[in-house]
Scaffold this active site. Structure first.
Site, PDB file in Angstrom:
ATOM      1  N   SER A  88       0.814  -1.198   0.000  1.00 16.17           N
ATOM      2  CA  SER A  88       0.000   0.000   0.000  1.00 16.17           C
ATOM      3  C   SER A  88       0.857   1.261   0.000  1.00 16.17           C
ATOM      4  O   SER A  88       1.581   1.527  -0.946  1.00 16.17           O
ATOM      5  CB  SER A  88      -0.934  -0.065   1.219  1.00 16.17           C
ATOM      6  OG  SER A  88      -1.949   0.884   1.144  1.00 16.17           O
ATOM      7  N   LYS A  99      -0.346  -4.102  -3.440  1.00 16.93           N
ATOM      8  CA  LYS A  99      -1.666  -3.528  -3.180  1.00 16.93           C
ATOM      9  C   LYS A  99      -1.629  -2.057  -3.582  1.00 16.93           C
ATOM     10  O   LYS A  99      -1.106  -1.217  -2.863  1.00 16.93           O
ATOM     11  CB  LYS A  99      -2.077  -3.656  -1.714  1.00 16.93           C
ATOM     12  CG  LYS A  99      -3.474  -3.069  -1.458  1.00 16.93           C
ATOM     13  CD  LYS A  99      -3.886  -3.210  -0.004  1.00 16.93           C
ATOM     14  CE  LYS A  99      -5.326  -2.728   0.190  1.00 16.93           C
ATOM     15  NZ  LYS A  99      -5.464  -1.265   0.112  1.00 16.93           N
ATOM     16  N   GLN A 155      -9.811   2.266  -1.297  1.00 14.10           N
ATOM     17  CA  GLN A 155     -11.163   1.950  -0.832  1.00 14.10           C
ATOM     18  C   GLN A 155     -11.844   3.201  -0.285  1.00 14.10           C
ATOM     19  O   GLN A 155     -11.187   4.062   0.297  1.00 14.10           O
ATOM     20  CB  GLN A 155     -11.144   0.884   0.278  1.00 14.10           C
ATOM     21  CG  GLN A 155     -10.885  -0.525  -0.202  1.00 14.10           C
ATOM     22  CD  GLN A 155      -9.435  -0.738  -0.581  1.00 14.10           C
ATOM     23  OE1 GLN A 155      -8.523  -0.341   0.126  1.00 14.10           O
ATOM     24  NE2 GLN A 155      -9.213  -1.385  -1.723  1.00 14.10           N
TER      25      GLN A 155
END
Length: 409
Positions: free
Chosen positions: A310, A335, A339
């Site tokens: 991330s 990743k 979201q």
């Protein structure tokens, strides 16, 4: 990747779903994504997922259940799992449905009046357990005997296996002074043990640093939290005052966090430039920039592994694209998605993946990760360990070797 606007090779525990949260008392907003307004009406359109065929079949199944199912039927549970099923049908482990109670607890747990037990955790989707990455030494979990590498399997007797990490965090957090019962599989004994841990305010330790021999600075960043950027700035400045001539930044086992924190940290290293951008299904783009001309000019090494995810990958991508440092370790998790949270009229909520992240050169790393410039595995005996002695840490030692070579030029 978590932001407010926004299998793998690895040297640590294999993690299929990583979403890091600090289970401590912090006055911060929701880290998991943006909050959006409600749809005020339910309108069936031609492209609706709710078709006549779906409704008809659901009604048939309902009649079979009512006519033949042996036990009592909980209508609320039926409805809840119907909604969960719609989201599960997306096949996206990062999207989720929250009941009203789950959503309220999740939001409450992120407010300053709610405290935790002082641990940094990841969710292991392969086993469903919650892996303890870092129990803060001043936290109640560490005092109770919980250590890095331990796995939380139950909270108050309920399995965490099928729960979203947001819900798990919400259950662990609570009012200061209250207690939570955790069932923990301990790495040291290879047995489960029950812990009763007090919730209390704990200092958030996301950055540690030291000056190694040969004037090499070492900064370990455990996650990108609201306070991390300031801690990182202080660490860099302090090491420079101590005479640092080269720097190692360790992002191994860092599963991400607040994307604007990674942006601020990169701003300390890079002059004004594009750091990353997101793009949604409609092509709408949002950019993240370094905002001033300050830059880090000393030799730099970045350590990563399969649990670097991330925001760690956003950070790594900028370092790679602008060639300001050498990346050492193993390929990162991969990743690179955003979201957002959508509250619903009845108090429940949806979390949906809405965009992808791209590096400055336009590379989407989701599902791919970032390959290191120099690939180095840890010794086999330490590949599942979260506490590797420095002299046995082959990735760190390689980083030191590379820095020494750069510092001599």
């Amino acid at each position: 990747m978590d932001g407010k606007k926004q299998n793998k090779k690895g040297t640590g525990v294999k993690v299929a779903l990583i979403a890091i949260f600090m289970i401590i008392c912090l006055g911060v907003g929701f880290i998991g994504g943006s909050l959006y307004p409600l749809f005020q009406t339910s309108i069936f359109t031609k492209d609706s997922l709710i078709t006549d065929q779906l409704l008809s079949k659901a009604n048939v199944i309902s009649q079979y259940i009512k006519s033949f199912y042996l036990e009592d039927i909980d209508q609320e549970e039926i409805e809840s799992y119907t909604y969960r099923g719609m989201v599960a049908g997306l096949g996206d482990p990062y999207s989720a449905y929250y009941t009203k109670d789950e959503y309220e607890k999740m939001m409450e747990s992120l407010e300053g009046s709610y405290c935790g037990i002082g641990v940094l955790c990841q969710k292991d989707e392969e086993t469903g357990d919650v892996i303890v990455l870092n129990p803060f030494k001043k936290g109640s979990a560490y005092e109770a005997g919980i250590r890095a590498g331990d796995r939380i399997t139950k909270i108050e007797g309920e399995s965490v296996k099928d729960q979203d990490l947001n819900s798990i965090v919400a259950q662990i957090k609570g009012e200061e002074g209250t207690k939570v019962t955790l069932t923990v599989y301990q790495q040291s004994t290879e047995k489960e043990k029950e812990f009763i841990v007090e919730r209390r305010e704990t200092e958030n330790e996301t950055v540690t640093y030291e000056l190694l021999s040969d004037k090499i600075g070492y900064i370990q960043v455990s996650e990108f939290d609201e306070v991390t950027a300031n801690q990182f700035e202080e660490a860099v400045n302090e090491l420079e005052e101590q005479g640092m001539e080269g720097l190692i930044i360790d992002l191994r086992n860092n599963g991400g966090g607040v994307v604007t924190t990674a942006q601020k940290m990169l701003d300390r290293l890079l002059p004004k430039c594009l750091l990353a951008y997101t793009e949604d299904k409609n092509g709408t783009r949002e950019e993240y920039w370094a905002e001033d001309d300050e830059k880090f000019t000393k030799p730099l090494v970045l350590l990563v592994n399969g649990q670097s995810a991330s925001a760690s990958e956003l950070f790594s991508g900028a370092v790679r694209d602008y060639e300001i440092g050498t990346i050492v370790g193993t390929t990162t998790f991969g990743k690179g998605i955003v979201q957002s949270i959508y509250p619903l009229k009845d108090g429940s909520a949806l979390k949906l993946t809405v965009a992808k992240y791209y590096t400055p050169n336009g590379v989407c790393i989701h599902g791919k990760g970032i390959e290191p410039d120099v690939e180095v595995e840890l010794p086999k005996a330490f590949r599942n360990s979260l506490d590797v002695p420095k002299e046995k840490d082959t990735q760190l030692q390689k980083g030191i070797e590379i820095l020494k070579e750069k510092m001599q030029k």
